[in-house]
Design a protein around this motif. Structure first.
Motif, PDB file in Angstrom:
ATOM      1  N   ALA A 113       0.835  -1.209   0.000  1.00 45.89           N
ATOM      2  CA  ALA A 113       0.000   0.000   0.000  1.00 45.89           C
ATOM      3  C   ALA A 113       0.866   1.254   0.000  1.00 45.89           C
ATOM      4  O   ALA A 113       0.518   2.255  -0.641  1.00 45.89           O
ATOM      5  CB  ALA A 113      -0.922  -0.011   1.215  1.00 45.89           C
TER       6      ALA A 113
ATOM      7  N   TYR B 144      -1.099   4.338  -1.810  1.00 41.27           N
ATOM      8  CA  TYR B 144      -2.444   4.449  -1.265  1.00 41.27           C
ATOM      9  C   TYR B 144      -2.420   5.205   0.054  1.00 41.27           C
ATOM     10  O   TYR B 144      -3.404   5.791   0.457  1.00 41.27           O
ATOM     11  CB  TYR B 144      -3.069   3.066  -1.043  1.00 41.27           C
ATOM     12  CG  TYR B 144      -3.461   2.378  -2.316  1.00 41.27           C
ATOM     13  CD1 TYR B 144      -4.359   2.971  -3.192  1.00 41.27           C
ATOM     14  CD2 TYR B 144      -2.944   1.142  -2.644  1.00 41.27           C
ATOM     15  CE1 TYR B 144      -4.718   2.349  -4.365  1.00 41.27           C
ATOM     16  CE2 TYR B 144      -3.302   0.502  -3.797  1.00 41.27           C
ATOM     17  CZ  TYR B 144      -4.185   1.106  -4.663  1.00 41.27           C
ATOM     18  OH  TYR B 144      -4.542   0.495  -5.823  1.00 41.27           O
ATOM     19  N   SER B 145      -1.282   5.132   0.719  1.00 43.51           N
ATOM     20  CA  SER B 145      -1.154   5.821   1.991  1.00 43.51           C
ATOM     21  C   SER B 145       0.248   6.392   2.088  1.00 43.51           C
ATOM     22  O   SER B 145       1.231   5.700   1.824  1.00 43.51           O
ATOM     23  CB  SER B 145      -1.394   4.832   3.139  1.00 43.51           C
ATOM     24  OG  SER B 145      -1.159   5.453   4.367  1.00 43.51           O
TER      25      SER B 145
END
Length: 161
Positions: free
Chosen positions: A105, A110-111
């Motif tokens: 991620a 995404y983060s």
């Protein structure tokens, strides 16, 4: 999985009776014995887990064995295999997969939070240390089971093979 085989001078029926009398009555052990028609006895020994968190602290090995009559002169052949409990493997691989998921991620953006790095690092570290701990405990517990089985069968064997 580790395998161990040896010869015993007793018959399969005597070996079965010794196993049932010593391990079958113990509180924490589960012993399953199946007889076949061809002088083959299969047995399975494992330690009962009373609490779900005991998977890391208790003996979590499943022992599968076969007792077969080979030759009247040689005696009875005993083959024993040792494997880890599936829940312990699930616990270790679960931590590693979750940590790798958080790292994926982060890489796929995404983060961008620094806490995600921390969580991923902690999960990977826990999974790695849990794997090393399970391996060390597995080797130690295999030796204990070998000693227990050789004492039950009344053999003075070199069980560190």
């Amino acid at each position: 999985m580790k395998k161990w085989s040896f010869q015993v001078k007793n018959s399969p029926i005597e070996i079965r009776q010794k196993l049932e009398s010593s391990i079958g009555n113990a509180n924490r052990f589960v012993l399953n014995i199946n007889d076949n028609k061809q002088n083959l006895v299969n047995f399975k020994i494992r330690k009962r887990l009373l609490l779900p968190f005991e998977i890391n602290t208790q003996n979590n090995i499943i022992v599968n064995g076969k007792i077969k009559k080979t030759n009247p002169r040689k005696g009875t052949g005993v083959e024993v295999s040792f494997s880890q409990h599936p829940l312990s493997k699930l616990l270790m691989y679960g931590h590693i997969i979750l940590g790798l998921g958080f790292l994926a991620a982060i890489i796929l953006e995404y983060s961008n939070n620094s806490y995600t790095y921390l969580i991923a690092g902690i999960l990977l570290t826990i999974g790695t240390f849990l794997g090393f701990q399970l391996k060390m405990n597995f080797d130690k517990n295999v030796e204990e089971y070998k000693k227990l089985i050789s004492e039950i069968l009344g053999q003075k064997m070199n069980y560190s093979k």
